[in-house]
Design an enzyme around this catalytic site. Sequence first.
Site, PDB file in Angstrom:
ATOM      1  N   GLY A  29       0.817  -1.217   0.000  1.00 34.25           N
ATOM      2  CA  GLY A  29       0.000   0.000   0.000  1.00 34.25           C
ATOM      3  C   GLY A  29       0.844   1.257   0.000  1.00 34.25           C
TER       4      GLY A  29
ATOM      5  CB  THR B  98       5.845   5.963 -27.305  1.00 35.30           C
ATOM      6  OG1 THR B  98       5.131   4.888 -26.707  1.00 35.30           O
ATOM      7  CG2 THR B  98       5.161   6.390 -28.580  1.00 35.30           C
TER       8      THR B  98
ATOM      9  CD  GLU C  57      14.555  11.142 -29.261  1.00 36.42           C
ATOM     10  OE1 GLU C  57      15.173  10.655 -30.214  1.00 36.42           O
ATOM     11  OE2 GLU C  57      14.470  12.360 -29.046  1.00 36.42           O
TER      12      GLU C  57
HETATM   13  C1  LIG Z   1       4.884  13.218 -24.484  1.00 32.79           C
HETATM   14  C2  LIG Z   1       5.289  13.140 -25.911  1.00 32.79           C
HETATM   15  C3  LIG Z   1       6.296  13.945 -26.384  1.00 32.79           C
HETATM   16  C4  LIG Z   1       6.655  13.926 -27.722  1.00 32.79           C
HETATM   17  N1  LIG Z   1       7.566  14.823 -28.195  1.00 32.79           N
HETATM   18  C5  LIG Z   1       7.760  14.931 -29.530  1.00 32.79           C
HETATM   19  C6  LIG Z   1       8.537  15.988 -30.079  1.00 32.79           C
HETATM   20  O1  LIG Z   1       9.057  16.836 -29.350  1.00 32.79           O
HETATM   21  N2  LIG Z   1       8.684  16.052 -31.412  1.00 32.79           N
HETATM   22  C7  LIG Z   1       8.127  15.135 -32.241  1.00 32.79           C
HETATM   23  O2  LIG Z   1       8.309  15.249 -33.445  1.00 32.79           O
HETATM   24  N3  LIG Z   1       7.381  14.119 -31.761  1.00 32.79           N
HETATM   25  C8  LIG Z   1       7.167  14.005 -30.436  1.00 32.79           C
HETATM   26  N4  LIG Z   1       6.386  12.995 -29.934  1.00 32.79           N
HETATM   27  C9  LIG Z   1       5.799  12.040 -30.836  1.00 32.79           C
HETATM   28  C10 LIG Z   1       6.458  10.675 -30.751  1.00 32.79           C
HETATM   29  O3  LIG Z   1       7.758  10.738 -31.252  1.00 32.79           O
HETATM   30  C11 LIG Z   1       5.578   9.680 -31.499  1.00 32.79           C
HETATM   31  O4  LIG Z   1       4.409   9.520 -30.722  1.00 32.79           O
HETATM   32  C12 LIG Z   1       6.292   8.373 -31.742  1.00 32.79           C
HETATM   33  O5  LIG Z   1       7.278   8.514 -32.716  1.00 32.79           O
HETATM   34  C13 LIG Z   1       5.326   7.254 -32.157  1.00 32.79           C
HETATM   35  O6  LIG Z   1       4.564   7.634 -33.224  1.00 32.79           O
HETATM   36  P1  LIG Z   1       2.965   7.511 -33.167  1.00 32.79           P
HETATM   37  O7  LIG Z   1       2.474   8.162 -31.951  1.00 32.79           O
HETATM   38  O8  LIG Z   1       2.456   8.003 -34.464  1.00 32.79           O
HETATM   39  O9  LIG Z   1       2.693   5.984 -33.024  1.00 32.79           O
HETATM   40  P2  LIG Z   1       2.325   4.966 -34.199  1.00 32.79           P
HETATM   41  O10 LIG Z   1       3.458   4.862 -35.138  1.00 32.79           O
HETATM   42  O11 LIG Z   1       1.000   5.291 -34.763  1.00 32.79           O
HETATM   43  O12 LIG Z   1       2.226   3.634 -33.361  1.00 32.79           O
HETATM   44  C14 LIG Z   1       0.988   3.154 -32.775  1.00 32.79           C
HETATM   45  C15 LIG Z   1       1.167   1.665 -32.456  1.00 32.79           C
HETATM   46  O13 LIG Z   1       1.354   0.955 -33.675  1.00 32.79           O
HETATM   47  C16 LIG Z   1       2.511   0.147 -33.595  1.00 32.79           C
HETATM   48  N5  LIG Z   1       3.194   0.171 -34.903  1.00 32.79           N
HETATM   49  C17 LIG Z   1       3.440   1.228 -35.702  1.00 32.79           C
HETATM   50  N6  LIG Z   1       4.137   0.838 -36.778  1.00 32.79           N
HETATM   51  C18 LIG Z   1       4.369  -0.479 -36.647  1.00 32.79           C
HETATM   52  C19 LIG Z   1       5.073  -1.457 -37.416  1.00 32.79           C
HETATM   53  N7  LIG Z   1       5.716  -1.126 -38.538  1.00 32.79           N
HETATM   54  N8  LIG Z   1       5.115  -2.709 -36.959  1.00 32.79           N
HETATM   55  C20 LIG Z   1       4.490  -3.060 -35.812  1.00 32.79           C
HETATM   56  N9  LIG Z   1       3.828  -2.192 -35.043  1.00 32.79           N
HETATM   57  C21 LIG Z   1       3.768  -0.916 -35.451  1.00 32.79           C
HETATM   58  C22 LIG Z   1       3.401   0.793 -32.540  1.00 32.79           C
HETATM   59  O14 LIG Z   1       4.203  -0.199 -31.918  1.00 32.79           O
HETATM   60  C23 LIG Z   1       2.395   1.393 -31.581  1.00 32.79           C
HETATM   61  O15 LIG Z   1       2.050   0.459 -30.603  1.00 32.79           O
HETATM   62  C24 LIG Z   1       6.030  13.003 -28.593  1.00 32.79           C
HETATM   63  C25 LIG Z   1       5.048  12.157 -28.103  1.00 32.79           C
HETATM   64  C26 LIG Z   1       4.644  12.235 -26.795  1.00 32.79           C
HETATM   65  C27 LIG Z   1       3.508  11.386 -26.339  1.00 32.79           C
END
Ligand SMILES: Cc1cc2nc3c(=O)[nH]c(=O)nc-3n(C[C@H](O)[C@H](O)[C@H](O)COP(=O)(O)OP(=O)(O)OC[C@H]3O[C@@H](n4cnc5c(N)ncnc54)[C@H](O)[C@@H]3O)c2cc1C
Length: 677
Positions: free
Chosen positions: A437, A458, A460
């Site tokens: 707890g 997620t 980078e």
């Molecule tokens: C708090 C926060 C800060 C951030 N800061 C920045 C920033 O400063 N600048 C910036 O540019 N971005 C930023 N981001 C964005 C971040 O880099 C992206 O969210 C990240 O690159 C993932 O992309 P997406 O969200 O489109 O996920 P998606 O690519 O849509 O992924 C969604 C799901 O699908 C799966 N998936 C996707 N492609 C595949 C594949 N080929 N094979 C299997 N599974 C797959 C993934 O594993 C994941 O589970 C930020 C995000 C957050 C939440």
Amino acid sequence: MRRLRRLSLHLLQPAAPPAPGDQLALAACAGGRARRVEGGADVAAALAAYLRGRHRATQMRLFDFFRARPDLQTPVELATAAHRELCYRQLCALVREAGVRPLTLMDSDPAEYFAVMEAAGGADISLGVKLGVQYSLWGGSVINLGTKKHRDKYFDGIDNLDYPGCFAMTELHHGSNVQALQTTATFDPVTDEFIINTPNDGAIKWWIGNAAVHGKFATVFARLILPLQGKGGEPADMGIHAFIVPTRDHETHAILPGIEINDCGHKIGLNGVDNGALRFRSVRIPRDNLLNRFGDVSRDGKYTSSLPTINKRFAATLGELVGGRVGIAYCSVGVLKVAVTIAVRYALLRHQFGPPKQPEISVLDYQSHQNKLMPMLASSYAFHFATVMLVDKYSEMKKTNDEDLIADVHVLSSGLKAYITSYTAKSISICREACGGHGYAAVNRFGALRNDHDIFQTFEGDNTVLLQQVAGDLLKQYQEKFKGGTLSVTWNYLRDSMGTYLAQPNPVTARWEGEDHLRDPNFQLDAFRYRTSRLLHSVAARLQKHSKTLGSFGAWNRCLNHLLTLAESHIESVILAKFIESVKSCPDEKTREALKLVCDLYALDRIWKDIGTYRNVDYVAPNKAKAIHKLTDYLSYQVRLVARELIDAFDLPDLIIRAPIGMQSEAYAQYTQYVGF
Ligand SMILES: Cc1cc2nc3c(=O)[nH]c(=O)nc-3n(C[C@H](O)[C@H](O)[C@H](O)COP(=O)(O)OP(=O)(O)OC[C@H]3O[C@@H](n4cnc5c(N)ncnc54)[C@H](O)[C@@H]3O)c2cc1C
């Protein structure tokens, strides 16, 4: 020997009663009895010295700085707006009062830069990320993707925070698939400008750190369009390039015309960072704002590049951004150490149940608790050495620009970032649960650590996507091998291993179960590498088979889980190899013994967790599997005996741990005091 060992286990457990008033000291050191580990403090100090890098003095200076400034310490409860302001004040203070120059460090001594980032993240993970956005992402994009003119114009302003900025890559519809971004930068030869446009709502830049409140600039990733230069006079799409776009007026901070900025709002964690969404409507920027290291546009609108194809330019552009991933992997280990420290210290302190009519025992004396926390403690050590290696390789790569090293760091940073952040994320929940707890009280940190760190999986690069890059590279190397090519540094073992591993496992060694054999690094490394080589060989065959009917994309998807397992297996091999090497190079004998114990636990626990794979291919016979299991439990117990020393060796000050239940002394007193007693 086995019977003796069992007997000794019996005799040593459970714990004898701690003397009243001395509960902490006893619990922390008791190996079942109220006895101290002989020379424990010395081992902890020697270990700390071995772990401590050359950057520890800088980190300590920053900890002292924050300790002396209660106004800069993040309280347990804080509204989003206040957290953002505090986080910005923390960053400004670090730069302008503590005199840190992160961009200069990143440029001249990357390892020192990562140490600063880790220390900042120790004060507040939001601060570590805010610093990463300003320097690794915004600053890193300018100095790594730009040329001298950009460096001359922006370097100092970024370094001293006069130019706070963002890294605008992700869009609403595309995050991982960067090549599908839709924002455009169209060259206007008449005015010698680029026009930045968001063609549809799916192209709104989303999640951009530092954009909602503080940033004045953004590095915007957009498709470079050259009018009339395509086939038949069509516009030519030259692929994704990076552009510096001012977003706010330098004096008034007002949003500039044509730009719309909205706030991404309250998040699950990291609320000290202001993430925003950006839309561009015909925003004009000078031609010079193209970050033109890998591709340029001349005054008359001609495109030039030293790289022949869009794909090569794209790979070179993204390749320059690996520093962000290195930093995330490194900081994730820092978060893991904090969580493990709190959980282990608390487990030593906490007494529940005991033999009839005898005092209660420390919860760390329960085998189940050892099983939860000791392999995690061992992993923290393993990851420590692996990320130090990554940082060293990265620094070397920056110095030499050696092509093999660039490839190695690219894949290693992807794999370690994915593997370590996933492990840390899971472990924080286990630590919370291990503290019962009291682990749920916000002041004891697990909520913030879990929520703030979660997104490390997620951003980078999404972990599942990054692991596929590791698998892809392994397959490339595998094909090269059969073509007689060379293997890059980290994969070297595959060259020797492939022949041996493709033969049937040795039925004699498969039965060896002696402790000496199981604790032999050669056996452990062989087991890890055997698994990787086998996975690589089998997935290569499956891909070949399926691609005939499904095409390469379909075949890849059909084998995806297999590929992810392969990537993780390879990364585990790399981590173990580095750990074994670090044990060997440890100069002090007692310290080396402690490290060897931890390394053995790391190796055997991983083998045991994947024992089905080893059994399936008869690499391990049933008697050996049983022996591995027993020895893993026994090593967990052994590590438990020095757990306090191993934790103290992380050398994390109370300011960084902060959780009352994780304090080195007076933990209960600090906790009751916090609640108001
Ligand atoms: C708090 C926060 C800060 C951030 N800061 C920045 C920033 O400063 N600048 C910036 O540019 N971005 C930023 N981001 C964005 C971040 O880099 C992206 O969210 C990240 O690159 C993932 O992309 P997406 O969200 O489109 O996920 P998606 O690519 O849509 O992924 C969604 C799901 O699908 C799966 N998936 C996707 N492609 C595949 C594949 N080929 N094979 C299997 N599974 C797959 C993934 O594993 C994941 O589970 C930020 C995000 C957050 C939440």
